[in-house]
Design an enzyme around this catalytic site. Structure first.
Site, PDB file in Angstrom:
ATOM      1  N   ASP A   6       0.802  -1.433  -0.007  1.00  0.00           N
ATOM      2  CA  ASP A   6       0.002  -0.112   0.010  1.00  0.00           C
ATOM      3  C   ASP A   6       1.020   1.118  -0.137  1.00  0.00           C
ATOM      4  OD1 ASP A   6      -2.902   1.042   0.314  1.00  0.00           O
ATOM      5  OD2 ASP A   6      -1.956   2.294   1.805  1.00  0.00           O
ATOM      6  N   HIS A 144      -5.851   4.991   5.964  1.00  0.00           N
ATOM      7  CA  HIS A 144      -5.087   5.929   5.221  1.00  0.00           C
ATOM      8  C   HIS A 144      -3.809   6.206   5.596  1.00  0.00           C
ATOM      9  CE1 HIS A 144      -8.939   6.515   2.785  1.00  0.00           C
ATOM     10  NE2 HIS A 144      -9.443   7.119   4.023  1.00  0.00           N
ATOM     11  N   ASP A 149      -3.281   0.161   5.959  1.00  0.00           N
ATOM     12  CA  ASP A 149      -4.021  -0.530   4.906  1.00  0.00           C
ATOM     13  C   ASP A 149      -3.429  -1.599   4.599  1.00  0.00           C
ATOM     14  OD1 ASP A 149      -5.596   1.686   5.254  1.00  0.00           O
ATOM     15  OD2 ASP A 149      -5.079   2.963   3.437  1.00  0.00           O
TER      16      ASP A 149
END
Length: 458
Positions: A6, A144, A149
């Site tokens: 991510d 976020h 994530d």
């Protein structure tokens, strides 16, 4: 071996996007064998709205390594692994683009946990990471942020690996010929598979089935697929918001263009820029002054009552006026080719018989004006355009009546159409505007052999 990844970014699409944080979990299918997480100095300012979303600001990344400095680690940890991410197209292409800017080629096989979840856990209302974690009771902290994530995506990926039928699904997704990782994450493959390889109009629609983009194509399926490969910011955003596809067959490119124009004006899709508004048209019209002299003038179409002829722009209007002014020996002053003068002195046209100097009677002058107007009106032809239909036993007809586009029809080759009244029954009425006029004019210039002036030759 998999690497679940991510990233957080500056939020500028794909090509202009810079990484501000990255987290990678190297996973062998049973356990995590390596982890790497780092803030990244994007070497540019982070927008305020991104800081509000991620909490990452300029101060946090000021002393962080640049992408150039950590590129060797990313290459090493992801080597010989399958790149896994939620909406993999975004993360993968941002990283790939960052490497391209450094002159480094980056290529890995990919898996998307959004598409895998849609296939293995069907029926959920949403497949966003937050909603999936909530539905599957996956802990999600530091939302976020890259590590939070990525860790949630890792747990989701483990669940997907253990889901019944996963081996078949994973194999099909990793097949080199599979389009699964090319399609937008929210778009079921069945939506793409239903598209034909024929001419027509296609619709990109959001989750609420509202059109967000309308296009035309000679080959609908091939053209739609090209959108998915396009990595411009607009295309990436549009595809990410696409949940449904629809189409209409047209049989040929001309009707596809006309259908596209009408659909865009009707539905006003978010990602269409052209043809939403009809560009200002100009028209030639006639009026009589207090002395009884008939003037031929031009103006914007809304200000030109009962216009005799319409044009794309002022230049075309003036050219047409100059032509009839010379042909019918009219006065440039009363054709509004010259303004605020007592007598005409047009640099091109020297055939005025003196109406502006009272050397010619109003009656005689007006007679020639009427002849000129009739000439303009007669130039507005009625004709048909014959094109291929949607199936072999069908033809498509586009009808232009007295210079105005009336619509199109699909007619069986066995159908008897002997006159305009017979044809009108089949016509799908459409609006005449500058865009349709431009489309048809361009076509007539390129393919005059398909233009038919009477039904008998049709």
């Amino acid at each position: 071996m998999y690497t679940i990844i991510d990233i957080e970014t500056t939020g500028n699409g794909i090509k202009g996007n810079k990484i501000t944080e990255i987290s990678i979990f190297k996973f062998n299918g049973q356990e995590v064998v390596e982890e790497y997480t780092s803030l990244v100095n994007p070497e540019c300012d982070i927008p305020y709205f991104i800081t509000g979303l991620t909490g990452i600001d300029n101060a946090m990344v000021r002393d962080a390594p640049t992408i150039k400095e950590i590129a060797p680690k990313i290459l090493e940890i992801t080597k010989d692994t399958i790149f896994v991410a939620h909406s993999v197209g975004f993360d993968y292409n941002v990283i790939k683009n960052e490497f391209e800017n450094l002159g480094i080629s980056y290529s890995r096989k990919k898996l998307c946990t959004v598409r895998l979840s849609r296939k293995l856990i069907p029926g959920l209302q949403s497949y966003s990471l937050g909603k999936l974690c909530s539905a599957l009771k996956i802990p999600l902290s530091d939302r976020h942020r890259a590590r939070g994530d990525a860790h949630a995506t890792l747990i989701l990926f483990e669940k997907l690996l253990k889901t019944e039928g996963s081996s078949t699904v994973f194999s099909s997704f990793l097949n080199a010929k599979s389009q699964e990782n090319t399609l937008p994450p929210s778009l079921p493959k069945e939506e793409f598979n239903k598209l034909p390889n024929t001419p027509g109009v296609y619709y990109f629609k959001d989750a609420k089935n509202k059109s967000i983009y309308i296009g035309k194509a000679i080959n609908i399926k091939k053209r739609v697929l090209s959108h998915f490969y396009n990595k411009s910011n607009k295309e990436v955003e549009m595809c990410a918001n696409t949940a449904h596809l629809d189409f209409e067959n047209s049989g040929n490119e001309l009707v596809a263009l006309l259908m596209e124009s009408a659909a865009i004006k009707k539905e006003m899709p978010l990602y269409n820029k052209a043809q939403k508004k009809t560009t200002i048209q100009y028209g030639i019209f006639c009026y009589e002054d207090r002395n009884g002299v008939m003037h031929i003038a031009y103006n914007k179409i809304k200000l030109a009552p009962n216009s005799v002829q319409q044009f794309f722009n002022i230049t075309d209007c003036r050219f047409a006026l100059e032509k009839i002014c010379e042909e019918f020996e009219l006065c440039p002053k009363y054709c509004h080719l010259q303004e605020n003068i007592g007598q005409c002195s047009h640099y091109k046209i020297k055939k005025c018989n003196g109406i502006c100097q009272q050397k010619e009677s109003v009656e005689i002058y007006n007679k020639r004006v009427k002849q000129a107007l009739k000439s303009l009106q007669n130039s507005q032809e009625t004709y048909l355009i014959k094109e291929k239909g949607r199936v072999s036993n069908e033809i498509a007809i586009v009808l232009v009546e007295q210079g105005e586009y009336q619509g199109y029809a699909f007619i069986s080759k066995d159908e008897q159409v002997n006159n305009l009244e017979d044809l009108q029954v089949h016509i799908i009425p459409q609006k005449h505007n500058l865009d349709t006029l431009r489309i048809i004019s361009n076509y007539v210039q390129k393919k005059p052999k398909n233009v038919i002036s009477s039904l008998t030759s049709y």
